[in-house]
Design a protein around this motif. Structure first.
Motif, PDB file in Angstrom:
ATOM      1  N   ASP A  34       0.834  -1.210   0.000  1.00 12.12           N
ATOM      2  CA  ASP A  34       0.000   0.000   0.000  1.00 12.12           C
ATOM      3  C   ASP A  34       0.876   1.270   0.000  1.00 12.12           C
ATOM      4  O   ASP A  34       0.915   2.016   0.973  1.00 12.12           O
ATOM      5  CB  ASP A  34      -0.944  -0.024   1.221  1.00 12.12           C
ATOM      6  CG  ASP A  34      -1.930   1.132   1.234  1.00 12.12           C
ATOM      7  OD1 ASP A  34      -2.023   1.874   0.231  1.00 12.12           O
ATOM      8  OD2 ASP A  34      -2.609   1.294   2.273  1.00 12.12           O
ATOM      9  N   LEU A  35       1.569   1.472  -1.090  1.00 13.37           N
ATOM     10  CA  LEU A  35       2.466   2.631  -1.208  1.00 13.37           C
ATOM     11  C   LEU A  35       1.712   3.929  -0.903  1.00 13.37           C
ATOM     12  O   LEU A  35       0.643   4.181  -1.460  1.00 13.37           O
ATOM     13  CB  LEU A  35       3.040   2.704  -2.640  1.00 13.37           C
ATOM     14  CG  LEU A  35       3.906   3.930  -2.940  1.00 13.37           C
ATOM     15  CD1 LEU A  35       5.218   3.875  -2.159  1.00 13.37           C
ATOM     16  CD2 LEU A  35       4.174   4.058  -4.437  1.00 13.37           C
ATOM     17  N   LYS A  36       2.312   4.727  -0.045  1.00 15.52           N
ATOM     18  CA  LYS A  36       1.681   5.974   0.372  1.00 15.52           C
ATOM     19  C   LYS A  36       2.217   7.161  -0.422  1.00 15.52           C
ATOM     20  O   LYS A  36       3.395   7.197  -0.795  1.00 15.52           O
ATOM     21  CB  LYS A  36       1.951   6.223   1.860  1.00 15.52           C
ATOM     22  CG  LYS A  36       1.502   5.098   2.781  1.00 15.52           C
ATOM     23  CD  LYS A  36       0.006   4.843   2.706  1.00 15.52           C
ATOM     24  CE  LYS A  36      -0.473   3.967   3.848  1.00 15.52           C
ATOM     25  NZ  LYS A  36       0.011   2.564   3.722  1.00 15.52           N
ATOM     26  N   ARG A  37       1.341   8.133  -0.639  1.00  9.70           N
ATOM     27  CA  ARG A  37       1.781   9.380  -1.271  1.00  9.70           C
ATOM     28  C   ARG A  37       2.897  10.034  -0.455  1.00  9.70           C
ATOM     29  O   ARG A  37       3.793  10.645  -1.000  1.00  9.70           O
ATOM     30  CB  ARG A  37       0.600  10.339  -1.435  1.00  9.70           C
ATOM     31  CG  ARG A  37      -0.363   9.897  -2.530  1.00  9.70           C
ATOM     32  CD  ARG A  37      -1.600  10.789  -2.610  1.00  9.70           C
ATOM     33  NE  ARG A  37      -2.476  10.350  -3.688  1.00  9.70           N
ATOM     34  CZ  ARG A  37      -3.320   9.313  -3.607  1.00  9.70           C
ATOM     35  NH1 ARG A  37      -3.409   8.604  -2.494  1.00  9.70           N
ATOM     36  NH2 ARG A  37      -4.069   8.985  -4.645  1.00  9.70           N
ATOM     37  N   THR A  38       2.809   9.891   0.854  1.00  8.86           N
ATOM     38  CA  THR A  38       3.846  10.484   1.710  1.00  8.86           C
ATOM     39  C   THR A  38       5.225   9.892   1.411  1.00  8.86           C
ATOM     40  O   THR A  38       6.225  10.607   1.417  1.00  8.86           O
ATOM     41  CB  THR A  38       3.496  10.271   3.199  1.00  8.86           C
ATOM     42  OG1 THR A  38       2.178  10.762   3.425  1.00  8.86           O
ATOM     43  CG2 THR A  38       4.485  11.010   4.104  1.00  8.86           C
ATOM     44  N   GLN A  39       5.272   8.586   1.110  1.00  9.57           N
ATOM     45  CA  GLN A  39       6.588   8.014   0.786  1.00  9.57           C
ATOM     46  C   GLN A  39       7.115   8.578  -0.533  1.00  9.57           C
ATOM     47  O   GLN A  39       8.319   8.794  -0.686  1.00  9.57           O
ATOM     48  CB  GLN A  39       6.540   6.476   0.724  1.00  9.57           C
ATOM     49  CG  GLN A  39       7.957   5.912   0.531  1.00  9.57           C
ATOM     50  CD  GLN A  39       8.057   4.405   0.632  1.00  9.57           C
ATOM     51  OE1 GLN A  39       7.075   3.705   0.897  1.00  9.57           O
ATOM     52  NE2 GLN A  39       9.260   3.899   0.408  1.00  9.57           N
ATOM     53  N   ILE A  40       6.216   8.833  -1.470  1.00  9.44           N
ATOM     54  CA  ILE A  40       6.654   9.434  -2.734  1.00  9.44           C
ATOM     55  C   ILE A  40       7.227  10.826  -2.467  1.00  9.44           C
ATOM     56  O   ILE A  40       8.270  11.200  -3.025  1.00  9.44           O
ATOM     57  CB  ILE A  40       5.479   9.489  -3.735  1.00  9.44           C
ATOM     58  CG1 ILE A  40       4.988   8.061  -4.051  1.00  9.44           C
ATOM     59  CG2 ILE A  40       5.895  10.198  -5.012  1.00  9.44           C
ATOM     60  CD1 ILE A  40       3.718   8.004  -4.895  1.00  9.44           C
ATOM     61  N   VAL A  41       6.558  11.571  -1.593  1.00 10.44           N
ATOM     62  CA  VAL A  41       7.064  12.902  -1.230  1.00 10.44           C
ATOM     63  C   VAL A  41       8.398  12.791  -0.497  1.00 10.44           C
ATOM     64  O   VAL A  41       9.325  13.582  -0.718  1.00 10.44           O
ATOM     65  CB  VAL A  41       6.013  13.641  -0.368  1.00 10.44           C
ATOM     66  CG1 VAL A  41       6.594  14.895   0.262  1.00 10.44           C
ATOM     67  CG2 VAL A  41       4.797  13.988  -1.228  1.00 10.44           C
TER      68      VAL A  41
END
Lengths: 140, 182
Positions: free
Chosen positions: A21-28
């Motif tokens: 469940d890749l999070k947008r926060t990890q992308i940021v």
């Protein structure tokens, strides 16, 4: 930590779950660390309204970075001599990624042993998102 | 991904390793790292991508004195997209060293297609690298999902203070006619 040539066999596979469940926060987080603030990855409004994507998506290099962890965990730190590949499909928030490394060949060059490895990272639907190769130096 | 001075710093390696979800202590724990074969903290295999931080003109980072194509009051900070401009290439593509350029209205933009590294030795905290980039081949292909694809390659050499090669990076960027729906 590193593997010896006779620990490995051709065709041997190693797998690891890279992210659930890749999070947008990890992308940021990756944008901040890498310095690549492309709004396609960090800005939902831009990605959807200007660029026409369904949502933001991960940097290819985030996927490759996570995939690298399987290789270093398997073959040891500082043992890679090459690592490369192609980003074949996009990775979106919510994706689950799994990487599999396959030993294609074990070979000797002078006194040194190497494993040629192919690596494939897939999402929860089985779609390949990254496909590459790597070479790792082995213990004799 | 040119940078005249790319210092490999402890905190930067730590935050980069965190961002890829890698908790390996080789990237943060000096005592542990000393006990290993490499003998000190090293950087993850894809770390040189972060040399963008040390490229003063890097186009995929907002600059105080330049327009930025991300959203603010409007969905794009560039109110009047230039029709002939290229999308900003992601990552180490040749275009990413240019000033930010808006994507074509509603259309495709620059994406990272391939990345290849050759490691000449482990990259260590304390190393100070220079990164020099040269353009490689350019080619075109008709894409199944995104229309015409224009690929362009760039090669970056990362050298240490002795001038020795540490990492060679080859990056392929692609510009698409339409957004890629996967």
């Amino acid at each position: 930590m590193a593997l010896a040539a006779n620990d490995l066999t051709q065709g041997q596979q190693f797998s690891a779950a890279l992210v659930d469940d890749l999070k947008r926060t990890q992308i940021v987080q990756y944008a901040g660390a890498s310095g690549d603030y492309n709004p396609l990855h960090t800005d939902e409004v831009f990605a959807t309204k200007v660029a026409g994507y369904p949502t933001v998506f991960a940097h290819g290099m985030l996927t490759m970075g996570m995939t690298g962890r399987l290789l270093t965990d398997t073959f040891g730190d500082g043992r890679l001599t090459t690592f490369g590949g192609r980003f074949s499909s996009q990775v979106f928030p919510g994706d689950d990624l799994t990487a599999t490394a396959t030993v294609d060949r074990i070979r000797q060059e002078g006194d040194e042993w190497f494993a040629d490895v192919s690596v494939s990272t897939t999402n929860q639907d089985g779609t390949e998102v990254f496909r590459g190769t790597a070479t790792a130096r082995l213990d004799a | 991904m040119a940078a005249e001075r790319f210092p490999i710093e402890y905190g930067h390696v730590l935050m980069f390793a965190r961002s890829i979800g890698d908790t390996n202590p080789i990237y943060s724990d000096e005592e542990y790292a000393k006990s290993t074969e490499v003998g000190g903290i090293i950087a993850p295999p894809t770390f040189v991508q972060a040399s963008a931080q040390f490229n003063p003109d890097y186009g995929l980072r907002p600059h105080p004195d330049r327009p930025w194509h991300g959203s603010g009051k409007e969905p794009s900070g560039l109110r009047r997209p230039a029709p002939t401009s290229d999308g900003a290439a992601e990552g180490g593509g040749a275009k990413s060293d240019d000033a930010p350029t808006p994507p074509r209205g509603g259309g495709g933009s620059g994406l990272h297609a391939e990345q290849h590294y050759e490691y000449h030795r482990p990259l260590r905290v304390g190393d100070v690298l220079t990164a020099t980039t040269r353009p490689g081949d350019t080619w075109e292909k008709e894409g199944r999902r995104a229309g015409k694809l224009v690929f362009s390659e760039s090669v970056t050499e990362y050298r240490d203070e002795a001038g020795e090669l540490v990492v060679t990076a080859r990056s392929v960027g692609v510009r698409t006619e339409r957004p890629v729906e996967s």
